[in-house]
Design a protein around this motif. Structure first.
Motif, mmCIF file in Angstrom:
data_model
loop_
_atom_site.group_PDB
_atom_site.id
_atom_site.type_symbol
_atom_site.label_atom_id
_atom_site.label_comp_id
_atom_site.label_asym_id
_atom_site.label_seq_id
_atom_site.Cartn_x
_atom_site.Cartn_y
_atom_site.Cartn_z
ATOM 1 N N ALA A 202 0.838 -1.208 0.000
ATOM 2 C CA ALA A 202 0.000 0.000 0.000
ATOM 3 C C ALA A 202 0.871 1.256 0.000
ATOM 4 C CB ALA A 202 -0.930 -0.010 1.215
ATOM 5 N N ARG A 203 1.933 1.236 0.788
ATOM 6 C CA ARG A 203 2.866 2.368 0.820
ATOM 7 C C ARG A 203 3.529 2.561 -0.536
ATOM 8 N NH1 ARG A 203 7.754 0.917 4.249
ATOM 9 N NH2 ARG A 203 6.132 0.686 5.833
ATOM 10 N N THR A 204 3.926 1.458 -1.167
ATOM 11 C CA THR A 204 4.585 1.531 -2.476
ATOM 12 C C THR A 204 3.665 2.143 -3.520
ATOM 13 O OG1 THR A 204 5.956 -0.396 -1.960
ATOM 14 C CG2 THR A 204 5.670 0.165 -4.290
ATOM 15 N N PHE A 205 2.421 1.653 -3.568
ATOM 16 C CA PHE A 205 1.470 2.176 -4.556
ATOM 17 C C PHE A 205 1.087 3.626 -4.249
ATOM 18 C CE2 PHE A 205 0.171 -2.467 -5.053
ATOM 19 C CZ PHE A 205 1.005 -2.636 -6.145
ATOM 20 N N ALA A 206 1.008 3.972 -2.964
ATOM 21 C CA ALA A 206 0.661 5.350 -2.601
ATOM 22 C C ALA A 206 1.776 6.309 -3.033
ATOM 23 C CB ALA A 206 0.422 5.456 -1.099
ATOM 24 N N ILE A 207 3.023 5.954 -2.742
ATOM 25 C CA ILE A 207 4.144 6.806 -3.154
ATOM 26 C C ILE A 207 4.199 6.900 -4.675
ATOM 27 C CG2 ILE A 207 6.661 6.992 -3.193
ATOM 28 C CD1 ILE A 207 6.722 5.816 -0.409
ATOM 29 N N GLY A 208 3.993 5.763 -5.353
ATOM 30 C CA GLY A 208 3.994 5.776 -6.813
ATOM 31 C C GLY A 208 2.898 6.663 -7.380
ATOM 32 N N ALA A 209 1.709 6.633 -6.767
ATOM 33 C CA ALA A 209 0.596 7.467 -7.249
ATOM 34 C C ALA A 209 0.870 8.947 -7.024
ATOM 35 C CB ALA A 209 -0.695 7.054 -6.547
ATOM 36 N N VAL A 210 1.412 9.296 -5.856
ATOM 37 C CA VAL A 210 1.714 10.709 -5.569
ATOM 38 C C VAL A 210 2.792 11.228 -6.513
ATOM 39 C CG1 VAL A 210 2.647 12.293 -3.843
ATOM 40 C CG2 VAL A 210 0.980 10.571 -3.163
ATOM 41 N N VAL A 211 3.837 10.432 -6.717
ATOM 42 C CA VAL A 211 4.916 10.848 -7.622
ATOM 43 C C VAL A 211 4.393 10.995 -9.050
ATOM 44 C CG1 VAL A 211 7.088 10.102 -8.667
ATOM 45 C CG2 VAL A 211 6.759 9.889 -6.197
ATOM 46 N N THR A 212 3.544 10.062 -9.484
ATOM 47 C CA THR A 212 2.970 10.156 -10.832
ATOM 48 C C THR A 212 2.106 11.400 -10.983
ATOM 49 O OG1 THR A 212 2.956 7.732 -10.993
ATOM 50 C CG2 THR A 212 1.556 8.941 -12.526
ATOM 51 N N LEU A 213 1.305 11.699 -9.973
ATOM 52 C CA LEU A 213 0.455 12.891 -10.025
ATOM 53 C C LEU A 213 1.292 14.165 -10.075
ATOM 54 C CD1 LEU A 213 -2.410 14.066 -9.940
ATOM 55 C CD2 LEU A 213 -2.270 14.003 -7.440
ATOM 56 N N LEU A 214 2.344 14.231 -9.260
ATOM 57 C CA LEU A 214 3.207 15.410 -9.269
ATOM 58 C C LEU A 214 3.933 15.554 -10.609
ATOM 59 C CD1 LEU A 214 4.763 15.322 -5.685
ATOM 60 C CD2 LEU A 214 3.058 16.916 -6.572
ATOM 61 N N CYS A 215 4.383 14.446 -11.161
ATOM 62 C CA CYS A 215 5.037 14.493 -12.472
ATOM 63 C C CYS A 215 4.067 14.976 -13.546
ATOM 64 C CB CYS A 215 5.578 13.105 -12.837
ATOM 65 S SG CYS A 215 7.047 12.610 -11.915
ATOM 66 N N ILE A 291 10.044 14.130 -3.309
ATOM 67 C CA ILE A 291 10.723 15.195 -4.056
ATOM 68 C C ILE A 291 11.788 14.608 -4.980
ATOM 69 C CG2 ILE A 291 12.259 17.178 -3.834
ATOM 70 C CD1 ILE A 291 10.765 17.907 -1.270
ATOM 71 N N ALA A 292 12.627 13.735 -4.450
ATOM 72 C CA ALA A 292 13.719 13.159 -5.248
ATOM 73 C C ALA A 292 13.184 12.285 -6.375
ATOM 74 C CB ALA A 292 14.657 12.370 -4.339
ATOM 75 N N MET A 293 12.184 11.463 -6.092
ATOM 76 C CA MET A 293 11.640 10.589 -7.130
ATOM 77 C C MET A 293 10.924 11.386 -8.212
ATOM 78 S SD MET A 293 10.266 7.252 -5.003
ATOM 79 C CE MET A 293 9.566 6.556 -6.495
ATOM 80 N N THR A 294 10.253 12.471 -7.825
ATOM 81 C CA THR A 294 9.584 13.307 -8.826
ATOM 82 C C THR A 294 10.607 13.918 -9.774
ATOM 83 O OG1 THR A 294 7.801 13.814 -7.261
ATOM 84 C CG2 THR A 294 8.071 15.288 -9.147
ATOM 85 N N HIS A 295 11.712 14.381 -9.236
ATOM 86 C CA HIS A 295 12.761 14.951 -10.087
ATOM 87 C C HIS A 295 13.339 13.910 -11.032
ATOM 88 C CE1 HIS A 295 17.205 15.490 -10.651
ATOM 89 N NE2 HIS A 295 16.751 16.570 -11.249
ATOM 90 N N VAL A 296 13.551 12.697 -10.529
ATOM 91 C CA VAL A 296 14.172 11.656 -11.349
ATOM 92 C C VAL A 296 13.221 11.183 -12.449
ATOM 93 C CG1 VAL A 296 15.075 9.297 -11.316
ATOM 94 C CG2 VAL A 296 15.720 10.902 -9.515
ATOM 95 N N PHE A 351 4.473 5.522 -13.230
ATOM 96 C CA PHE A 351 4.004 4.749 -12.077
ATOM 97 C C PHE A 351 4.727 3.410 -11.979
ATOM 98 C CE2 PHE A 351 1.017 1.858 -9.938
ATOM 99 C CZ PHE A 351 0.786 2.571 -8.773
ATOM 100 N N ILE A 352 4.916 2.730 -13.114
ATOM 101 C CA ILE A 352 5.600 1.440 -13.088
ATOM 102 C C ILE A 352 7.040 1.600 -12.616
ATOM 103 C CG2 ILE A 352 6.504 -0.402 -14.575
ATOM 104 C CD1 ILE A 352 3.937 -0.247 -16.174
ATOM 105 N N LEU A 353 7.715 2.639 -13.093
ATOM 106 C CA LEU A 353 9.077 2.887 -12.638
ATOM 107 C C LEU A 353 9.105 3.271 -11.166
ATOM 108 C CD1 LEU A 353 10.493 4.886 -15.687
ATOM 109 C CD2 LEU A 353 11.065 2.552 -15.022
ATOM 110 N N ALA A 354 8.106 4.020 -10.714
ATOM 111 C CA ALA A 354 8.086 4.493 -9.327
ATOM 112 C C ALA A 354 7.916 3.341 -8.346
ATOM 113 C CB ALA A 354 6.971 5.520 -9.139
ATOM 114 N N ILE A 355 7.010 2.410 -8.633
ATOM 115 C CA ILE A 355 6.765 1.332 -7.667
ATOM 116 C C ILE A 355 7.927 0.342 -7.609
ATOM 117 C CG2 ILE A 355 4.271 1.520 -7.882
ATOM 118 C CD1 ILE A 355 4.288 -0.911 -9.686
#
Length: 418
Positions: A202-215, A291-296, A351-355
């Motif tokens: 759940a944490r992985t998918f949540a972080i992936g969703a937030v990063v995808t939305l910010l991107c 922040i770091a994942m969004t930049h990458v 999202f796939i890269l983020a998770i």
């Protein structure tokens, strides 16, 4: 004249099969050469992609430890019904197998696998090996029960038989915080102190969703700006988008650690501007990871959007405005729907890269911010639990395939209906 026409017709009929044969031979030669051209790529995909994934999936259900260490015991338990203790022959086979496993160095793997079923099994195996009955003991059953009364309990023997199956769902169920009850054989929830993986997913998918939305929020305006600029300026600015790819991921992540720390540039700038009075904790927590994942991952959102927006004619929006539509309404209802293909591709890729990210959360995040990939690496490198690592990786792969399937149905609805 008629005789000449007949001769020409006969020659034509004789040449037709020859021409067809030559055509078929030419087509076969062309196909063969085409196969030779793609053969290296096919072998590369097979060896570097398909084979590792197949191995990953197989290791998540492979269960060789007990079969290898206790072959005679497993054979004796094959006909055991589980309603009472096994017969004397099974106890004798266990004593022989334990002695052989000790000589062959298989005790560690055996005790480790059995401890997954019942944690006390590791201690039981060690205690039994220290007091293993001699070969001339009349009743191995009484001797083993005298060493430890656990050998007289049905649960331990049921767990041993359950762990002896060549294939097991144990690791996949454990990755979903479930297990098979050795007493009843039913699938039940794991103990609360071992139920961590659903929260991790759940944490992985949540972080992936937030990063995808910010991107998406940051990347959409940039892609639109690049698509509307003249080609010369657009190409120059595209280099800035691609510039992070020229730098190592670890270097970029380490740079964010320096920027986000308490006395880093960001905190100092905020304090200089008077926006904060004391340094804000931006590193080794969820904020720093995002922040770091969004930049990458931002370029992976910009590039698909830009490739789609570049081919959208600007006349459509201008026509809508000339017909009386507000500029924002024209942009939202005419332009944005034409970008859905790029938006979906960019969101899916991001999202796939983020998770699946490991380095960035491991360096920038804290203990409560680690994702599934961290635990895959943990089980692979530290505890050498290939089954658990493969199970977590397999579930992540299944989630990726499901996302790709949803993407395919959304982008090609007509094909799915037909």
């Amino acid at each position: 004249m008629s005789q000449s026409a007949v001769n020409q017709s006969g020659q034509t009929q004789e040449q037709t099969p020859t021409l067809r044969a030559k055509l078929r031979k030419s087509e076969r030669s062309y196909k063969f050469k085409s196969l030779l051209l793609i053969a290296p790529l096919f072998l590369f995909v097979l060896v570097c992609f398909a084979f590792p994934i197949g191995t990953l999936l197989s290791r998540s259900v492979d269960n060789p430890d007990v079969n290898t260490a206790l072959p005679a015991t497993v054979e004796a338990l094959a006909l055991w019904k589980g309603k009472s203790l096994p017969n004397e022959h099974t106890f004798e086979a266990l004593v022989i197998d334990l002695a052989n496993a000790k000589e062959n160095g298989q005790i560690g793997a055996l005790a480790k696998r059995l401890s997954y079923e019942i944690p006390a099994y590791r201690t039981l195996i060690s205690k039994t090996l220290r007091n293993l009955p001699a070969s001339d003991v009349a009743s191995k059953r009484d001797a083993l029960i005298a060493i430890d009364s656990s050998w007289g309990e049905l649960n331990y023997w049921k767990a041993l038989k359950q762990a002896s199956a060549p294939l097991t769902p144990y690791f996949l169920l454990a990755a979903l915080d479930h297990r098979i009850d050795s007493a009843t054989g039913n699938i039940v929830k794991a103990d609360p102190n071992q139920s961590i993986y659903v929260d991790i997913f759940a944490r992985t998918f949540a972080i992936g969703a937030v990063v995808t939305l910010l991107c998406l929020v940051l990347g959409f305006p940039v892609a639109y700006w690049l698509a509307t600029l003249p080609e010369g300026k657009s190409n120059l600015l595209m280099i800035c988008v691609l510039l992070p790819f020229w730098t190592s991921l670890i270097v970029r992540t380490a740079a964010w650690v320096v920027l986000l720390q308490s006395d880093g540039l960001i905190n100092r700038s905020l304090m200089f501007l008077g926006l904060i009075d004391a340094p804000v904790q931006l590193v080794f927590n969820r904020t720093g990871v995002i922040i770091a994942m969004t930049h990458v991952l931002l370029p992976f959102m910009i590039l698909p959007l830009y490739s789609v927006m570049k081919n959208i004619p600007g006349n459509y929006v201008r026509a809508a405005i000339s017909l009386g539509a507000h500029p924002f309404v024209a942009f939202w209802r005419v332009y944005v729907p034409q970008t859905f293909a790029g938006l979906a591709a960019g969101a899916l890729l991001t999202f796939i890269l983020a998770i699946g990210y490991y380095v960035t959360p491991a360096l920038v995040g804290g203990a409560a911010d680690q994702m599934v990939s961290y635990f895959v690496a943990f089980y692979t490198n530290k505890t050498v639990n290939w089954g658990m690592a493969s199970a977590l990786g397999s579930l992540l792969l299944i989630a990726t395939l499901l996302l790709y399937g949803v993407y395919g149905k959304l982008t090609h609805p007509n094909q799915s209906r037909s």
